[in-house]
Scaffold this active site. Structure first.
Site, short mmCIF file in Angstrom:
data_model
loop_
_atom_site.label_atom_id
_atom_site.label_comp_id
_atom_site.label_asym_id
_atom_site.label_seq_id
_atom_site.Cartn_x
_atom_site.Cartn_y
_atom_site.Cartn_z
N HIS A 174 3.83 10.64 6.97
CA HIS A 174 3.15 10.39 8.24
C HIS A 174 4.10 9.70 9.22
O HIS A 174 4.60 8.61 8.93
CB HIS A 174 1.92 9.50 8.03
CG HIS A 174 0.80 10.19 7.32
ND1 HIS A 174 -0.23 9.52 6.69
CD2 HIS A 174 0.55 11.52 7.16
CE1 HIS A 174 -1.07 10.41 6.16
NE2 HIS A 174 -0.62 11.62 6.42
N HIS B 198 0.84 -1.21 0.00
CA HIS B 198 0.00 0.00 0.00
C HIS B 198 0.86 1.25 0.00
O HIS B 198 0.47 2.29 -0.50
CB HIS B 198 -0.91 0.04 1.23
CG HIS B 198 -1.74 -1.20 1.40
ND1 HIS B 198 -2.75 -1.54 0.53
CD2 HIS B 198 -1.69 -2.20 2.32
CE1 HIS B 198 -3.30 -2.68 0.92
NE2 HIS B 198 -2.67 -3.11 2.00
N THR C 272 -5.87 6.59 8.13
CA THR C 272 -6.38 6.88 6.78
C THR C 272 -6.39 5.63 5.90
O THR C 272 -6.71 5.70 4.72
CB THR C 272 -5.56 7.98 6.09
OG1 THR C 272 -4.21 7.50 5.90
CG2 THR C 272 -5.54 9.25 6.93
N THR C 273 -6.02 4.50 6.49
CA THR C 273 -6.09 3.20 5.81
C THR C 273 -6.89 2.25 6.69
O THR C 273 -6.91 2.42 7.92
CB THR C 273 -4.69 2.60 5.59
OG1 THR C 273 -4.01 2.52 6.85
CG2 THR C 273 -3.86 3.44 4.63
N TYR D 240 -0.68 2.80 27.11
CA TYR D 240 -1.16 1.47 26.70
C TYR D 240 0.03 0.54 26.52
O TYR D 240 1.15 1.00 26.29
CB TYR D 240 -1.99 1.60 25.41
CG TYR D 240 -3.16 2.53 25.60
CD1 TYR D 240 -4.20 2.20 26.48
CD2 TYR D 240 -3.21 3.76 24.96
CE1 TYR D 240 -5.26 3.07 26.70
CE2 TYR D 240 -4.28 4.64 25.17
CZ TYR D 240 -5.29 4.28 26.04
OH TYR D 240 -6.34 5.15 26.27
#
Length: 260
Positions: free
Chosen positions: A119, A64, A198-199, A127
């Site tokens: 990004h 991707h 965004t994926t 966490y």
């Protein structure tokens, strides 16, 4: 088998909601940032980025995009300050780009598209790990940087030189001693809003920090991004281009600016 998704006519962003209904959720990304509608928030802090080049691990074509992965088992490479509370660890960075220089970014600024967007993905250390953080509303912080056509950017070159080794999907190679801070612009002024990956799986867990100032990239360097393939070795070659999701509805969210 994970849901197959991509950026083509059949498996692209328009179809993602079929397998990932959150695609139509209340805090999806990217968005069109309209500077005149962003509110200056004087309470927003400066970004504190502390990156250790020794944590760079590998570079991967995931079918991707390509990503550079970092060792994230301690606080060697972190993001703090800005709109976030606590310490977030750098996990990876990746890019989105177009088939030509007039498109490719995910975020847009008053409708203006850039040829590429970087990004830098970080997860909240409150966490236990990235996977856990990715499902929490305050789990992730992603710094977005626009690339704008101009002079060749020597700081991008080490990354681009590695792409020959990961041309096709599934290829990975070691990538060492890289300082992602060198990819940031001089000014760390930013816009921020609450959004999502965004994926797919498009999880609504991202505090977005989109830098105002772009970094430069030359047309020849952009061509190098486009030499990658979506396809695996042995498949019909398919150039990795236009791997971006278009802007999503704001749905009443506020965009804040760290600058006047």
């Amino acid at each position: 088998m994970a849901h197959a998704w991509g950026y083509g006519p059949a498996d692209g962003p328009e179809s993602w909601a079929e397998s990932f209904p959150i695609a139509n959720g209340p805090r999806q990304s990217p968005i069109d940032i309209v500077p005149t509608q962003a509110q200056h928030d004087p309470s927003l802090k400066h970004l504190k980025l502390k990156y250790d080049p020794a944590t760079t691990k590998s570079i991967l074509n995931n079918g991707h995009s390509f990503q550079v992965d970092f060792v994230d088992d301690d606080n060697s490479s972190t993001l703090a300050g800005g709109p976030i509370t606590g310490i977030y660890r750098l996990r990876q960075f990746h890019f989105h780009w177009g088939s030509s220089d007039d498109k490719g970014s995910e975020h847009t600024i008053a409708g203006t598209k850039f040829p590429c967007e970087l990004h830098l993905v970080h997860w909240n250390t409150k966490y236990p790990n990235f996977g856990e953080a990715a499902s929490k509303p305050d789990g992730l912080a992603v710094v977005g940087v626009f690339l704008k056509i101009g002079a060749a950017n020597p700081r991008l070159q080490k990354v681009l030189d590695a792409l020959d080794d990961i041309k096709s999907k599934g290829r990975q190679t070691t990538f060492a001693n890289f300082d992602p801070k060198t990819l940031l612009p001089a000014s760390l002024d930013y816009w921020t809003y609450e959004g999502s990956l965004t994926t797919p799986p498009l999880l609504e867990s991202v505090t977005w920090i989109v830098l105002k100032e772009p970094i430069s990239v030359s047309p020849a360097q952009m061509a190098k991004f486009r030499s990658l393939l979506f396809s695996s070795e042995g498949e019909t070659p398919c150039c990795m281009v236009d791997n971006y999701r278009p802007p999503q509805p704001l749905k009443g969210r506020k965009v804040r600016a760290s600058f006047k």
